[in-house]
Design an enzyme around this catalytic site. Structure first.
Site, PDB file in Angstrom:
ATOM      1  N   ASN A 168       0.741  -1.051   0.000  1.00 29.46           N
ATOM      2  CA  ASN A 168      -0.060  -0.108  -0.091  1.00 29.46           C
ATOM      3  C   ASN A 168       0.774   1.232   0.084  1.00 29.46           C
ATOM      4  O   ASN A 168       0.462   2.314  -0.457  1.00 29.46           O
ATOM      5  CB  ASN A 168      -1.073  -0.056   1.011  1.00 29.46           C
ATOM      6  CG  ASN A 168      -0.416  -0.246   2.493  1.00 29.46           C
ATOM      7  OD1 ASN A 168       0.707  -0.791   2.517  1.00 29.46           O
ATOM      8  ND2 ASN A 168      -0.837   0.287   3.597  1.00 29.46           N
ATOM      9  N   GLU A 266       4.273  -3.399  12.502  1.00 32.03           N
ATOM     10  CA  GLU A 266       3.181  -2.253  12.374  1.00 32.03           C
ATOM     11  C   GLU A 266       2.011  -3.188  11.488  1.00 32.03           C
ATOM     12  O   GLU A 266       2.191  -3.315  10.282  1.00 32.03           O
ATOM     13  CB  GLU A 266       3.909  -1.346  11.653  1.00 32.03           C
ATOM     14  CG  GLU A 266       3.135  -0.051  11.746  1.00 32.03           C
ATOM     15  CD  GLU A 266       2.103   0.191  10.888  1.00 32.03           C
ATOM     16  OE1 GLU A 266       1.140  -0.206  10.997  1.00 32.03           O
ATOM     17  OE2 GLU A 266       2.595   0.757   9.634  1.00 32.03           O
ATOM     18  N   CYS A 300      -2.883   1.354   6.669  1.00 34.45           N
ATOM     19  CA  CYS A 300      -3.002   0.843   7.891  1.00 34.45           C
ATOM     20  C   CYS A 300      -3.966   2.057   8.866  1.00 34.45           C
ATOM     21  O   CYS A 300      -4.484   1.399   9.529  1.00 34.45           O
ATOM     22  CB  CYS A 300      -1.925   0.235   8.498  1.00 34.45           C
ATOM     23  SG  CYS A 300      -0.386   1.887   8.326  1.00 34.45           S
ATOM     24  N   GLU A 477       8.066   3.676  14.881  1.00 29.83           N
ATOM     25  CA  GLU A 477       8.954   3.684  13.842  1.00 29.83           C
ATOM     26  C   GLU A 477       8.559   5.312  13.787  1.00 29.83           C
ATOM     27  O   GLU A 477       7.951   5.877  14.467  1.00 29.83           O
ATOM     28  CB  GLU A 477       8.402   3.261  12.386  1.00 29.83           C
ATOM     29  CG  GLU A 477       8.423   1.759  12.362  1.00 29.83           C
ATOM     30  CD  GLU A 477       8.124   1.260  10.983  1.00 29.83           C
ATOM     31  OE1 GLU A 477       7.040   0.804  10.749  1.00 29.83           O
ATOM     32  OE2 GLU A 477       9.070   1.299  10.389  1.00 29.83           O
TER      33      GLU A 477
END
Ligand code: NAI
Ligand code: MG
Length: 497
Positions: A168, A266, A300, A477
């Site tokens: 994505n 993640e 996400c 992150e």
């Protein structure tokens, strides 16, 4: 330097691009794989294959990990931080010089609108710029142990790091992992998604051209089963950064457990956007639309649940529906409001949710069906969709759809909104729209999520730590915290008296 218009013309006349890389990127060069097998990459906007790439195997992974190990042990961990910094700065500049090529390739591979792809490439350049500035500022602490001791910490690089990248946000996910890993002194083996292999290869080549020594950043393409799994199970990998589904994240974590390899996960989300009655209406409406329709909802951190205060529900949803109906769908290269979704398999998955919603009598107030590019009749498109008044136990409020589908949940008041926001297995991000400063911060404190956006969804950039709670994963992150994942703290205490 190729310009976007020339590349688009080339693609329209030949159905492919001559500048696409072939092979893996190992030891500073595009290299032949152990077995000469290839796969097709599809252009989701037309649902046709446009290029082939290497389907790697465990042998290729072994070669890439050995290369990264060598580069770590012999060069990169001992390269002066200021020198690392200069290389990352040059990488940032080179990414921007190749903005058009990277963005057109990203659009063809992923389907996303070209302007969004350009934003992602600029964001990738910014990640290298940000972490370039951090290389020589990775300072430790010292401890007051009294006159007879000295105590201090140093931050050592963890070693060879594996990066498993989803389809994505191919180049942005690669950059947000590579840049801090390199800044900390780690080396890299990356495995892009098999739907979107090309920009990671191009990025590795640009990093090499920016001065990164050979073997510091290797990229192997192929499927999750044949390249991702051997990479995450490799005994000589010291750390794994994984971005993708909960299911695969679980598999990766189990593989990592075997050798006690460090992981950052993640994973998915079902992020709420809480809109209270006292919000700035225009700010909230456009915020909610962007939160769910950007990248056709395949984010996400998409705002996929609107949690709205009852007193403004009717007008607000009517406005959302009107604005949703006006959105233009189309091929990513034509800069539509909403592009295609990434694969026919994924389109089927999204459609399955809406088929079940229809069957259970859900109130689909706009969209709800598979469609195509109105200009060509081709491509993997799903109509921008809103489902109203969904109860908290419905799968539309609980499961990640990962498409342009907004679920509306109605709250009696701010406390009820907080309860609805938290009634979820995920905890990645949340949005809040209100003009009441105190309410905003009470909600921000109460919502279980890794990041909260107030009055602007997706606010903040590479400076702000990002990552999930609950089933959205763990580890952070971005930001200076993103560097910590790639460091081992060593404490040293010495008697001197
Ligand atoms: P996935 O999690 O299977 O794929 C992500 C990456 O993992 C790809 O590079 C893939 O090749 C790799 N992979 C697959 N199996 C592996 C294994 N056994 N070991 C190591 N690596 C492996 O996700 P998929 O199937 O593409 O999408 C399924 C769903 O996951 C989506 O519908 C969406 O809900 C979610 N997703 C979430 C993302 C996020 O940003 N958090 C990104 C992509 C998907
Ligand atoms: Mg593709």
């Amino acid at each position: 330097m190729s310009k976007a218009n020339d590349l688009i013309a080339e693609y329209r006349s030949t159905g492919t691009l001559g500048l696409l890389p072939a092979g893996h990127f190992i030891d500073g060069a595009f290299s032949q794989p152990a077995h000469n097998r290839t796969m097709e990459s599809f252009d989701p906007g037309s649902a046709t294959p446009f290029a082939r790439f290497t389907a790697g195997t465990k042998e290729d992974i072994d070669q890439a990990v050995a290369s990264s190990r060598r580069a770590f042990d012999t060069v990169w961990r001992d390269t002066a931080p200021v020198e690392r910094s200069r290389i990352l700065q040059r990488a940032s500049a080179l990414i921007l010089e190749n903005l058009d090529l990277l963005a057109v390739v990203e659009t063809l591979d992923s389907g996303k609108a070209l302007q969004e792809a350009m934003g992602d490439v600029r964001g990738a350049a910014r990640a290298f710029e940000y972490y370039a500035g951090a290389c020589d500022k990775l300072q430790g602490d010292s401890f007051p142990l009294g006159p007879d001791y000295v105590g201090y910490t140093i931050h050592e690089p963890v070693g060879v790091t594996a990066h498993i990248i989803p389809w994505n946000f191919p180049i942005s996910t690669a950059a947000r992992g590579f840049a801090p890993a390199l800044a900390a002194g780690c080396t890299i083996v990356a495995k892009p998604a098999e739907q979107t292999p090309f920009t990671a290869l191009l990025l590795a080549d640009l990093l090499f051209k920016a001065g990164l020594p050979e073997g510091v950043c290797n990229v192997v393409t192929g499927t999750g089963a044949e390249t991702g799994a051997p990479l995450t199970a490799h005994p000589d990998v010291d750390h794994i950064t994984f971005t993708g589904s909960v299911q695969t994240g679980r598999t990766v974590m189990k593989a990592a457990a075997e050798d006690i390899t460090r992981v950052v996960l993640e994973l998915g989300g079902k992020s709420p956007v809480v809109v209270l009655a006292d919000c700035d209406r225009e700010q909230a409406v456009s915020g909610v639309l962007g939160a769910i329709y950007e990248n056709a909802g395949q984010i996400c951190s998409a705002g996929s649940r609107l949690v709205i205060e009852k007193s403004i529900h009717d007008d607000f949803v009517a406005e959302l529906v009107a604005r949703t109906k006006a959105l233009k769908l189309g091929h990513g290269l034509g800069n539509p409001d909403v592009g295609p979704v990434n694969s026919s398999e994924h389109l089927g998955k999204i459609n399955g949710f809406l088929d079940r919603a229809r069957a259970d009598g859900s109130d689909i107030v706009t969209g709800g069906s598979v469609t195509e590019d109105p200009a060509t009749g081709c491509g993997w498109f799903f109509e921008p969709t809103i489902v109203d008044a969904v109860s908290a136990d419905n799968e539309l409020a609980r499961e990640e759809i990962f498409g342009p589908v907004l679920t509306v949940q109605i709250a009696d008041d701010a406390d009820h909104a907080l309860a609805l926001a938290n009634d979820c297995q995920y905890g990645l991000v949340a949005g809040i729209y209100t003009s009441d400063f105190a309410k905003a911060h009470r909600l921000a404190r109460g919502i279980d999520a890794g990041q909260i956006y107030i009055n602007e969804y997706f606010a903040g950039g590479i400076e702000v730590p990002f990552g999930g709670n609950k089933k959205s994963g763990f580890g952070r992150e971005k930001g200076l915290e993103g560097l910590v994942s790639y460091c081992k703290t060593k404490s040293i205490a010495a008697r001197i008296g």
